[in-house]
Motif scaffolding. Structure first.
Motif, PDB file in Angstrom:
ATOM      1  N   HIS A  40       0.890  -1.304   0.145  1.00 24.63           N
ATOM      2  CA  HIS A  40       0.061   0.056  -0.099  1.00 24.63           C
ATOM      3  C   HIS A  40       0.995   1.275  -0.035  1.00 24.63           C
ATOM      4  O   HIS A  40       1.891   1.253   0.748  1.00 24.63           O
ATOM      5  CB  HIS A  40      -0.872   0.051   1.198  1.00 24.63           C
ATOM      6  CG  HIS A  40      -1.795  -1.089   1.280  1.00 24.63           C
ATOM      7  ND1 HIS A  40      -2.837  -1.407   0.357  1.00 24.63           N
ATOM      8  CD2 HIS A  40      -1.842  -2.208   2.344  1.00 24.63           C
ATOM      9  CE1 HIS A  40      -3.512  -2.543   0.766  1.00 24.63           C
ATOM     10  NE2 HIS A  40      -2.989  -3.061   1.822  1.00 24.63           N
ATOM     11  N   GLU A 117      -1.855  12.285  -8.867  1.00 26.26           N
ATOM     12  CA  GLU A 117      -2.220  11.690  -9.818  1.00 26.26           C
ATOM     13  C   GLU A 117      -0.918  10.647 -10.631  1.00 26.26           C
ATOM     14  O   GLU A 117      -1.421   9.487 -11.057  1.00 26.26           O
ATOM     15  CB  GLU A 117      -2.852  12.446 -11.176  1.00 26.26           C
ATOM     16  CG  GLU A 117      -3.997  13.118 -10.684  1.00 26.26           C
ATOM     17  CD  GLU A 117      -5.161  11.911 -10.173  1.00 26.26           C
ATOM     18  OE1 GLU A 117      -5.592  10.898 -10.796  1.00 26.26           O
ATOM     19  OE2 GLU A 117      -5.697  11.969  -8.839  1.00 26.26           O
ATOM     20  N   ASN A 120       1.454   6.176  -7.280  1.00 26.73           N
ATOM     21  CA  ASN A 120       0.664   4.910  -7.354  1.00 26.73           C
ATOM     22  C   ASN A 120      -0.038   4.744  -6.043  1.00 26.73           C
ATOM     23  O   ASN A 120      -0.318   3.587  -5.473  1.00 26.73           O
ATOM     24  CB  ASN A 120       1.453   3.821  -7.806  1.00 26.73           C
ATOM     25  CG  ASN A 120       2.384   3.650  -6.590  1.00 26.73           C
ATOM     26  OD1 ASN A 120       2.966   4.690  -5.675  1.00 26.73           O
ATOM     27  ND2 ASN A 120       3.292   2.469  -6.466  1.00 26.73           N
ATOM     28  N   ASP A 122      -3.088   4.774  -3.292  1.00 26.87           N
ATOM     29  CA  ASP A 122      -4.288   4.478  -3.252  1.00 26.87           C
ATOM     30  C   ASP A 122      -5.255   5.426  -2.184  1.00 26.87           C
ATOM     31  O   ASP A 122      -6.540   5.134  -2.248  1.00 26.87           O
ATOM     32  CB  ASP A 122      -4.666   2.726  -3.097  1.00 26.87           C
ATOM     33  CG  ASP A 122      -3.426   2.260  -2.310  1.00 26.87           C
ATOM     34  OD1 ASP A 122      -3.198   1.116  -2.558  1.00 26.87           O
ATOM     35  OD2 ASP A 122      -3.163   2.935  -1.250  1.00 26.87           O
ATOM     36  N   LEU A 123      -4.734   6.134  -1.653  1.00 30.05           N
ATOM     37  CA  LEU A 123      -5.582   7.217  -0.934  1.00 30.05           C
ATOM     38  C   LEU A 123      -4.602   8.254  -0.574  1.00 30.05           C
ATOM     39  O   LEU A 123      -3.533   8.339  -0.576  1.00 30.05           O
ATOM     40  CB  LEU A 123      -6.168   6.467   0.253  1.00 30.05           C
ATOM     41  CG  LEU A 123      -5.324   5.887   1.501  1.00 30.05           C
ATOM     42  CD1 LEU A 123      -4.679   7.174   2.526  1.00 30.05           C
ATOM     43  CD2 LEU A 123      -5.932   4.945   2.200  1.00 30.05           C
ATOM     44  N   SER A 150     -15.659   5.587  -0.788  1.00 28.76           N
ATOM     45  CA  SER A 150     -14.325   5.043   0.058  1.00 28.76           C
ATOM     46  C   SER A 150     -13.705   6.202   0.870  1.00 28.76           C
ATOM     47  O   SER A 150     -13.302   5.907   1.848  1.00 28.76           O
ATOM     48  CB  SER A 150     -13.362   4.600  -1.036  1.00 28.76           C
ATOM     49  OG  SER A 150     -13.938   3.603  -1.851  1.00 28.76           O
ATOM     50  N   THR A 184      -9.301  14.419  -7.407  1.00 20.83           N
ATOM     51  CA  THR A 184      -8.712  13.048  -7.405  1.00 20.83           C
ATOM     52  C   THR A 184     -10.141  12.111  -7.145  1.00 20.83           C
ATOM     53  O   THR A 184     -11.071  12.526  -6.566  1.00 20.83           O
ATOM     54  CB  THR A 184      -7.448  12.794  -6.803  1.00 20.83           C
ATOM     55  OG1 THR A 184      -7.294  11.397  -7.023  1.00 20.83           O
ATOM     56  CG2 THR A 184      -7.816  12.790  -5.140  1.00 20.83           C
ATOM     57  N   GLU A 185      -9.952  11.069  -8.039  1.00 17.10           N
ATOM     58  CA  GLU A 185     -10.812   9.859  -7.843  1.00 17.10           C
ATOM     59  C   GLU A 185     -10.384   9.183  -6.752  1.00 17.10           C
ATOM     60  O   GLU A 185     -11.316   8.111  -6.067  1.00 17.10           O
ATOM     61  CB  GLU A 185     -10.942   9.022  -8.932  1.00 17.10           C
ATOM     62  CG  GLU A 185     -11.544   9.882 -10.212  1.00 17.10           C
ATOM     63  CD  GLU A 185     -13.137   9.927  -9.972  1.00 17.10           C
ATOM     64  OE1 GLU A 185     -13.685   9.187  -9.549  1.00 17.10           O
ATOM     65  OE2 GLU A 185     -13.490  11.237 -10.239  1.00 17.10           O
ATOM     66  N   LYS A 186      -9.148   9.272  -6.233  1.00 18.14           N
ATOM     67  CA  LYS A 186      -8.840   8.301  -5.066  1.00 18.14           C
ATOM     68  C   LYS A 186      -9.361   8.626  -3.941  1.00 18.14           C
ATOM     69  O   LYS A 186      -9.669   9.980  -3.723  1.00 18.14           O
ATOM     70  CB  LYS A 186      -7.125   8.581  -5.024  1.00 18.14           C
ATOM     71  CG  LYS A 186      -6.301   7.960  -5.948  1.00 18.14           C
ATOM     72  CD  LYS A 186      -4.776   8.524  -5.892  1.00 18.14           C
ATOM     73  CE  LYS A 186      -3.871   8.520  -7.033  1.00 18.14           C
ATOM     74  NZ  LYS A 186      -3.774   7.283  -7.602  1.00 18.14           N
ATOM     75  N   SER A 188      -9.898  10.722  -0.548  1.00 18.02           N
ATOM     76  CA  SER A 188      -9.183  11.731  -0.204  1.00 18.02           C
ATOM     77  C   SER A 188      -9.574  11.980   0.905  1.00 18.02           C
ATOM     78  O   SER A 188     -10.999  12.342   1.177  1.00 18.02           O
ATOM     79  CB  SER A 188      -8.819  12.614  -1.365  1.00 18.02           C
ATOM     80  OG  SER A 188      -8.152  13.765  -0.721  1.00 18.02           O
TER      81      SER A 188
END
Ligand code: ZN
Length: 228
Positions: A40, A117, A120, A122-123, A150, A184-186, A188
């Motif tokens: 992660h 962006e 790598n 994931d949050l 999420s 961002t789509e992550k 956040s």
């Protein structure tokens, strides 16, 4: 005077070196160099920086940008101890804007988005200190973007851990309409660690004890998010 060293002595010394080396290697993180790529990775964003100092403490006069970086670095160290990879948006007191940009705030925020962006991760965890005209306003609170499933889950887990460790914290996380949440789509979150406009809370915010407790709470929420 001569000191004679026979083969048995040399072997005994070698064994001691290997044992001590192994133990010290574990304690001082040498082990990390041999560990595989982290499963992660997260982005830790210390808010503000450079010409943008953010909120200012009324008692100590400390800039938010300075405390944000301290919290971000503490959280980074804790995460890395648990094998979580960390990308920082900033690691010093400089802002991220292009110095020639006419709108430095926009330039700074755009650079943060690019770092997120191109990572790598994931949050994303963004660190800030709150401020409000009413000095009585207080309490650490976590924000997430409207409709971010999420992100809300992560925010709730972190908020729960903060409340568990810090009774003065807000009881629930909240929706926030902020660039760092929407860019961002992550998943956040923004962690507003407390109010610099509240003299009592400011004293806590600048203490190592509060910083460590709060960062442990964030880490604990992240570990639950990952089911670690
Ligand atoms: Zn801020």
């Amino acid at each position: 005077m001569f000191i004679t060293i026979n083969r048995r002595t040399i072997i005994a010394i070698l064994i001691c070196v290997l044992i001590v080396g192994g133990v010290c290697g574990t304690y001082f993180g040498v082990r990390a160099s041999a560990s595989p790529k982290p499963i992660h990775t997260i982005v830790i964003d210390a808010g503000h920086g450079g010409i943008d100092g953010g909120a200012v403490g009324k008692v100590t006069g400390v800039d938010e940008s300075h405390i944000n970086l301290e919290y971000a670095q503490t959280l980074k160290a804790l995460c890395e101890n648990f094998g979580i990879g960390v990308t920082m948006t900033r690691s010093d007191m400089n802002g991220l804007y292009d110095v020639t940009a006419s709108n430095k705030k926009r330039s700074d925020m755009e650079r943060r988005r690019q770092i997120i962006e191109s990572s790598n991760a994931d949050l994303v965890v963004s660190i800030h200190m709150n401020s409000y005209p009413l000095p009585s306003a207080h309490g650490a609170q976590v924000f997430y973007a409207q409709g971010a499933g999420s992100g809300k889950r992560l925010a709730d887990l972190v908020q729960t851990e903060i409340v568990r460790a810090i009774p003065s914290a807000r009881k629930t996380s909240s929706v926030g309409d902020y660039y760092m949440l929407n860019c961002t789509e992550k998943p956040s979150i923004i962690v507003e660690c407390g109010f610099l406009s509240n003299p009592e809370e400011e004293k806590m915010l600048v203490s190592e004890e509060y910083r460590t407790t709060l960062c442990y709470s964030i880490l604990s929420g992240i570990l639950q998010y990952y089911d670690m």
